[in-house]
Design a protein around this motif. Structure first.
Motif, mmCIF file in Angstrom:
data_model
loop_
_atom_site.group_PDB
_atom_site.id
_atom_site.type_symbol
_atom_site.label_atom_id
_atom_site.label_comp_id
_atom_site.label_asym_id
_atom_site.label_seq_id
_atom_site.Cartn_x
_atom_site.Cartn_y
_atom_site.Cartn_z
ATOM 1 N N PHE A 176 45.667 45.337 37.475
ATOM 2 C CA PHE A 176 44.548 44.890 38.318
ATOM 3 C C PHE A 176 44.096 43.515 37.862
ATOM 4 O O PHE A 176 44.396 43.078 36.740
ATOM 5 C CB PHE A 176 43.363 45.855 38.242
ATOM 6 C CG PHE A 176 42.976 46.247 36.851
ATOM 7 C CD1 PHE A 176 42.163 45.422 36.084
ATOM 8 C CD2 PHE A 176 43.448 47.434 36.303
ATOM 9 C CE1 PHE A 176 41.816 45.792 34.790
ATOM 10 C CE2 PHE A 176 43.100 47.796 35.009
ATOM 11 C CZ PHE A 176 42.288 46.969 34.251
ATOM 12 N N GLN A 177 43.388 42.837 38.747
ATOM 13 C CA GLN A 177 42.713 41.604 38.352
ATOM 14 C C GLN A 177 41.207 41.825 38.472
ATOM 15 O O GLN A 177 40.505 41.964 37.489
ATOM 16 C CB GLN A 177 43.191 40.441 39.199
ATOM 17 C CG GLN A 177 44.612 40.026 38.822
ATOM 18 C CD GLN A 177 45.078 38.837 39.607
ATOM 19 O OE1 GLN A 177 44.375 37.845 39.722
ATOM 20 N NE2 GLN A 177 46.277 38.951 40.171
ATOM 21 N N CYS A 178 40.693 41.922 39.708
ATOM 22 C CA CYS A 178 39.244 42.115 39.847
ATOM 23 C C CYS A 178 38.844 43.579 39.667
ATOM 24 O O CYS A 178 37.713 43.879 39.325
ATOM 25 C CB CYS A 178 38.762 41.607 41.200
ATOM 26 S SG CYS A 178 39.163 42.706 42.564
ATOM 27 N N GLY A 179 39.757 44.510 39.971
ATOM 28 C CA GLY A 179 39.472 45.923 39.767
ATOM 29 C C GLY A 179 38.801 46.632 40.926
ATOM 30 O O GLY A 179 38.546 47.835 40.851
ATOM 31 N N PHE A 180 38.549 45.922 42.000
ATOM 32 C CA PHE A 180 37.818 46.536 43.123
ATOM 33 C C PHE A 180 38.595 47.713 43.720
ATOM 34 O O PHE A 180 38.011 48.727 44.084
ATOM 35 C CB PHE A 180 37.554 45.483 44.209
ATOM 36 C CG PHE A 180 36.501 45.894 45.182
ATOM 37 C CD1 PHE A 180 35.154 45.838 44.838
ATOM 38 C CD2 PHE A 180 36.839 46.352 46.451
ATOM 39 C CE1 PHE A 180 34.173 46.229 45.739
ATOM 40 C CE2 PHE A 180 35.856 46.738 47.356
ATOM 41 C CZ PHE A 180 34.529 46.680 46.995
ATOM 42 N N CYS A 181 39.912 47.571 43.811
ATOM 43 C CA CYS A 181 40.749 48.604 44.445
ATOM 44 C C CYS A 181 41.157 49.691 43.467
ATOM 45 O O CYS A 181 41.732 50.705 43.866
ATOM 46 C CB CYS A 181 42.018 47.952 44.998
ATOM 47 S SG CYS A 181 43.086 47.339 43.663
ATOM 48 N N CYS A 215 45.343 46.037 47.880
ATOM 49 C CA CYS A 215 44.851 45.297 46.727
ATOM 50 C C CYS A 215 44.806 43.826 47.101
ATOM 51 O O CYS A 215 45.841 43.199 47.304
ATOM 52 C CB CYS A 215 45.765 45.509 45.521
ATOM 53 S SG CYS A 215 45.326 44.455 44.119
ATOM 54 N N ARG A 216 43.589 43.313 47.220
ATOM 55 C CA ARG A 216 43.422 41.917 47.622
ATOM 56 C C ARG A 216 43.982 40.952 46.587
ATOM 57 O O ARG A 216 44.370 39.844 46.882
ATOM 58 C CB ARG A 216 41.931 41.615 47.860
ATOM 59 C CG ARG A 216 41.539 41.811 49.276
ATOM 60 C CD ARG A 216 42.015 40.630 50.135
ATOM 61 N NE ARG A 216 42.086 40.987 51.530
ATOM 62 C CZ ARG A 216 43.200 41.317 52.164
ATOM 63 N NH1 ARG A 216 44.345 41.350 51.535
ATOM 64 N NH2 ARG A 216 43.184 41.607 53.445
ATOM 65 N N CYS A 217 44.004 41.372 45.314
ATOM 66 C CA CYS A 217 44.552 40.509 44.264
ATOM 67 C C CYS A 217 46.073 40.633 44.191
ATOM 68 O O CYS A 217 46.704 39.967 43.376
ATOM 69 C CB CYS A 217 43.953 40.858 42.905
ATOM 70 S SG CYS A 217 42.169 40.776 42.872
#
Ligand SMILES: Cc1cc2nc3c(=O)[nH]c(=O)nc-3n(C[C@H](O)[C@H](O)[C@H](O)COP(=O)(O)OP(=O)(O)OC[C@H]3O[C@@H](n4cnc5c(N)ncnc54)[C@H](O)[C@@H]3O)c2cc1C
Ligand code: FES
Ligand code: FES
Lengths: 292, 157
Positions: free
Chosen positions: B102-107, B139-141
């Motif tokens: 993950f990068q931002c972790g939102f998903c 996953c947007r990232c």
């Protein structure tokens, strides 16, 4: 979303009694996946929802009929269908289509009854069930009746079900051995999107002649429907690339596509041509490989 | 709102008995956040497409944004917060960290819960099965390759 009265009857009779033939703001809710989208966008604002999830007995389960066909209860989830070995051996075309129908979370919750009763032309299973000659049993205060899946869809988001009528089960007849059968789903955006065009074909071949054919198209049109001109082009002809092309042309000529966010009408017409042809070819290849 | 528009639901949440006063029109993700301060499931697309609102209900993943909270009455609900035990992370969570999935972790909560359902069904999934299961999570990232690697790593353990 606006609040509403939510009732959870335990029997089919109670459920039917809670519906209202005059009031369109009273509706059944099964998985709710389609209905929630409509309620969130305020396209539909119910006064009462009759949940079918606690209704026991006949709305549940997949079982074999006396005639070798399957009876699928309306509350069967699409995931149960996807993982059903009975479905996979009787109608591999359905199991295959289920894998790209939306995503697993939706399939875990969405039901076959809701899938059919919603009347959305972009659904994947109706054209397949039409070519398999399936019918639904429907119940209301007036009793029970049969509706062929091909007669279920009356127009854009319209079905021939009465406002107070429920689908209780879907009956799919057993299929003759060696029949050629396939569904082509064409999506213009992501792989598990709603189809831009769905093309289902079913035909039997004896001594290199097509003796009977069914072709159904969905998503391109205002409702899933059989395409008589394509079926006529196939019947009594040999299963060749040329005949398949002719049938696909006939389908493209006959359909009256509607434009929507999945594609313009003219684009969909061309996609009907391509995907009816591919479905016909694929069905034949699968049969000769013994996998169809 | 009339009385029939409200109700009390009783269910199991992350292994413990839970009770909530809800409106019949409220979604699972709304109730988890408002009544239980569980923020792992979050509404993003609101249309069943992205998987950010995933919760497991009786072991199967649902989109909390399209699931009526009233429907979990009597059920067992698992959110990402209930996956580990005490201070121990669940092996899936550990593997996501080790593989930088993950990068931002939102998903991430959604992907982790979807992976849980996958591994419960197929303890040793192929790459195709992993992709099939996770294809409904966005996953947007675009951490996808690392996510698939993280899932493979647990399955190979
Ligand atoms: C993100 C997303 C992606 C999707 N992608 C696809 C796709 O690629 N292909 C596809 O084919 N579909 C797709 N769908 C649609 C999905 O198949 C339907 O939402 C689902 O099948 C509806 O079933 P349900 O049980 O949730 O119905 P509900 O939402 O509960 O009900 C739908 C309608 O049917 C009525 N109803 C329900 N059960 C009965 C019954 N037994 N008798 C009479 N009426 C009844 C309800 O009153 C309502 O009008 C997608 C949906 C979502 C949310
Ligand atoms: S927020 Fe529920 S699936 Fe995207
Ligand atoms: S890690 Fe940012 S959306 Fe997936």
């Amino acid at each position: 979303m606006r609040s509403f009265d939510l009732v959870e009857p335990a029997t089919l009779d109670e459920a039917v009694a809670l519906l209202d033939s005059q009031d369109k703001s009273v509706r059944a809710i099964a998985g709710g996946t389609a209905l929630m989208l409509m309620m969130k966008t305020r396209l539909f604002q119910p006064t009462r929802l009759v949940s079918l999830r606690r209704v026991n007995g006949e709305l549940r389960g997949i079982r074999m009929n006396g005639d070798g066909g399957l009876r699928i209860g309306a509350m069967t989830s699409l995931a149960e269908l996807e993982y059903s070995p009975m479905l996979a051996s009787a109608y591999p075309v359905m199991s295959q289509a289920l894998r790209t129908l939306s995503n697993i979370r939706i399939r875990n919750v969405a039901t076959l009854g809701g899938h059919l009763a919603h009347g959305d032309p972009h659904m994947d299973l109706p054209p397949i069930l039409i070519t398999l000659d399936a019918k639904v049993s429907a119940a209301s205060k007036r009793g029970q009746r049969w509706i062929g899946v091909s007669d279920l869809f009356a127009g854009y988001y319209q079905t021939s079900l009465a406002t107070d009528e429920l689908i209780t089960a879907v009956h799919v007849p057993s299929q003759p051995l060696g029949v050629c059968c396939w569904y082509e789903k064409f999506t213009a955006r992501s792989a598990d999107d709603w189809p831009t065009v769905g093309a289902a074909v079913w035909y039997s071949v004896h001594s290199n002649v097509i003796t009977e054919a069914r072709v159904a198209v969905s998503a391109a049109t205002d409702r899933p429907m059989r395409i008589a001109a394509a079926e006529a082009a196939l019947t009594n002809a040999p299963p060749t690339a040329q005949v398949f092309s002719k049938a696909a042309d006939a389908a493209a000529d006959e359909v009256q596509p509607i434009s929507d966010l999945h594609g313009s009408a003219s684009y969909k017409r061309e996609m009907v041509r391509v995907h009816v042809r591919r479905a016909l070819e694929r069905a034949l290849n699968l049969r000769s490989n013994g996998a169809g | 709102m009339t009385k029939t528009h409200r109700r009390t639901i009783r269910f199991k949440l992350n292994g413990r008995p839970a009770i909530a006063e809800i409106g019949t029109h409220e979604t699972l993700v709304e109730v988890l956040r408002r009544d239980f301060s569980l923020f792992g499931a979050r509404e993003s697309c609101g249309q069943g497409l992205c998987g950010c609102c995933t919760a497991l209900v009786n072991g199967t993943a649902v989109s909390g944004c399209l699931y009526l909270a009233a429907f979990v009455d009597g059920a067992e609900v698992l959110t990402v917060e209930g996956l580990g035990s005490g201070n121990e992370l669940h092996p899936i969570q550990q593997s996501f960290i080790e593989n930088c999935a993950f990068q931002c972790g939102f998903c991430t909560p959604g992907f982790i819960l979807m992976t849980k359902e996958l591994l419960d069904r197929h303890p040793h999934p192929t790459t195709d099965e992993i992709r099939h299961y996770l294809s409904g999570n966005l996953c947007r990232c675009a951490a996808y390759p690392d996510i698939v690697r993280a899932v493979k790593a647990i399955a190979e353990r």
